[in-house]
Design an enzyme around this catalytic site. Structure first.
Site, PDB file in Angstrom:
ATOM      1  CG  ASP A 126      44.788  42.860  46.448  1.00  0.00           C
ATOM      2  OD1 ASP A 126      44.621  43.374  47.569  1.00  0.00           O
ATOM      3  OD2 ASP A 126      44.402  41.703  46.170  1.00  0.00           O
ATOM      4  CD  GLU A 193      40.583  41.271  50.796  1.00  0.00           C
ATOM      5  OE1 GLU A 193      39.602  40.972  51.494  1.00  0.00           O
ATOM      6  OE2 GLU A 193      40.482  41.617  49.597  1.00  0.00           O
TER       7      GLU A 193
END
Length: 488
Positions: A126, A193
């Site tokens: 991400d 994350e």
């Protein structure tokens, strides 16, 4: 001889002894945490232009993690996963693939010797959003994945799709070339994350349930700093620990009412006093831990004065603290930081709030805990009528990984060989998915094998994020050599 003369002679003698000790310790000083003499795998040829094209394609998947998860377009993660499978066929033939925790990935390249503990390599999928209104400030569209000016441009080029693509390019080349590792290699890729790391938690839980105990874990983190302030040149910094993360909500309850008749103390004034009191009682700086180890490891490359101080910390630690703390980044290496970041009061300018709240973000240094943070905040505010609550459960600081183990010696040797720079441990002041891996590994390191200047790091999460083609080549080569060195 009078007593004054005796005292003077005694003082001279003490100073002479001190000077002698300083000189001897400086002359015999050896930097700690040095790389080992490890036989390293040679670099293999690969198609650097194709790697750049692949990174550009990966950037175009808008795997953006929003604070409000409802805004996330999960189809982008699905598309990225399908693309990885299509783009890296040899890697997918060699490794088993699992999806856990929603969209987190575990790839396992089973080694021929099950007695060897596995190597775990991490990179998250991400990226953070692009701040609304700043799109026009980008040289190239933030999700365009454009290759121009000797770089691949776009959100995630460095953080952290560069690492993800670097890993897959390395494994694809090794697998296609017939390499079979003796040591099992695991690639762990969280999908969130940037908003807490639930995917990495799921990965860690899965591996722990299987009894995995890794040789070491490597995730994103520090880099080869091209203009390190200690060496005045390049230095490869491998983080051996990362700070904890906690946000404290401080609330001042109040009666509320009309602003035309304010009481002597309003919720806002009480809260202001509390915030200033907390910020005004910072955690003391200490010359210890990974931050101090970094300076000591780099001291032989520094000025003679700094080398002398690093060799005699028993005498010069106050000076070292003062010099390190000249920059906010340096100061953050030496203590727990306190940063008031958000405020909430009344929804209207002529209404007294019934409560006023501040959010204070802490990055907790190894050696401190969230309990220490709360106790210090309470002590600072004294009798002020405020309450305290964690915005969410704190993450404690990580343990400090070894700088004498075979894992460190191997990683540091490769970092030094690739960068031709001195290598040192350091403290990561941000947070990574690797913090969840402590149940499966004692040694967890945080290092991206790329070169950035001190100013260059500002583009991470910022405007015009890009990965130079030279950095991408170095990253693929580093991961290839690491997997082959560890797995043969």
């Amino acid at each position: 001889m009078g007593w004054k003369s005796k005292v003077a002679l005694g003082s001279v003698g003490v100073l002479a002894v001190l000077a002698g000790v300083v000189v001897v310790r400086t002359a015999t000083f050896r930097a700690p945490a040095q790389p080992g003499q490890v036989p390293l795998a040679a670099a293999r040829p690969f198609d650097a232009a194709r790697a750049a094209e692949h990174l550009g394609q990966a950037i175009r998947f808008q795997t953006v993690s929003h604070q409000d998860a409802a805004q996330n377009d999960l189809s982008q993660w699905d598309a990225l996963h399908a693309w990885l499978q299509a783009t890296y066929p040899a890697a997918h033939k060699a490794m088993t693939r699992e999806v856990v925790g929603g969209h987190a990935l575990i790839y396992t390249w089973t080694g021929s010797d099950p007695s060897l503990p596995p190597l775990v390599l991490m990179a998250h999928q991400d990226v953070v959003p692009v701040t609304s209104g700043t799109e026009k400030d980008w040289k190239h569209p933030p999700f365009g994945g454009v290759i121009a000016e000797g770089a691949v441009w776009g959100r995630g080029a460095i953080d952290d799709k560069g690492s993800l693509i670097g890993l897959f390019e390395a494994v694809e080349g090794l697998a296609a070339g017939g390499f079979v590792p003796k040591r099992t290699v695991i690639i762990a890729s969280g999908h969130d994350e940037e908003v807490g790391g639930a995917g990495a938690r799921a990965v860690a839980a899965t591996l722990k349930a299987r009894g995995v105990k890794a040789w070491f874990v490597l995730d994103e983190g520090m880099v080869v700093v091209e203009n390190h302030p200690v060496t005045k040149g390049p230095a490869a910094i491998i983080a051996t620990a990362e700070k904890g993360y906690a946000t404290l909500k401080v609330t001042a309850p109040a009666a509320g009412g009309h602003s035309s008749t304010p009481p002597e103390q309003t919720g806002v004034t009480t809260l202001s006093k509390a915030v200033l009191a907390i910020a005004g009682k910072p955690f003391p700086m200490k010359f210890e831990g990974p931050g101090a180890q970094m300076l000591q490891a780099l001291a032989p490359e520094a000025s003679p004065t700094l080398k002398m101080a690093a060799a005699n910390t028993w005498l010069f630690s106050p000076l070292l603290i003062k010099e390190t703390a000249r920059s906010p980044a340096g100061a953050a290496m030496l203590h727990t930081t306190i940063a008031p970041t958000m405020l909430k009061g009344s929804p209207k300018e002529n209404v007294l709030p019934q409560d006023a709240t501040a959010w204070i973000n802490y990055r907790i240094a190894p050696g401190d805990t969230s309990a220490d943070v709360l106790a210090r905040a309470k002590a600072a505010t004294g009798d002020l009528p405020v309450t305290f609550a964690w915005d969410r459960p704190p993450n404690e600081p990580s343990a400090v990984s070894s700088t004498t183990s075979d894992a460190w010696k191997t990683l540091a040797a490769l970092a030094g060989d690739e960068s031709s720079a001195p290598v040192a441990p350091g403290l990561m002041i941000a947070a990574s998915d690797s913090r969840f891996m402590s149940p499966i590994a004692d040694d967890i390191y945080r290092f991206q094998p790329i070169r950035l200047s001190m100013d260059g790091t500002k583009m991470i999460h910022g405007t015009n994020e890009h990965m130079t083609l030279a950095n991408l080549e170095e990253m693929v080569r580093f991961y290839q050599r690491l997997v082959e060195t560890a797995g043969r």
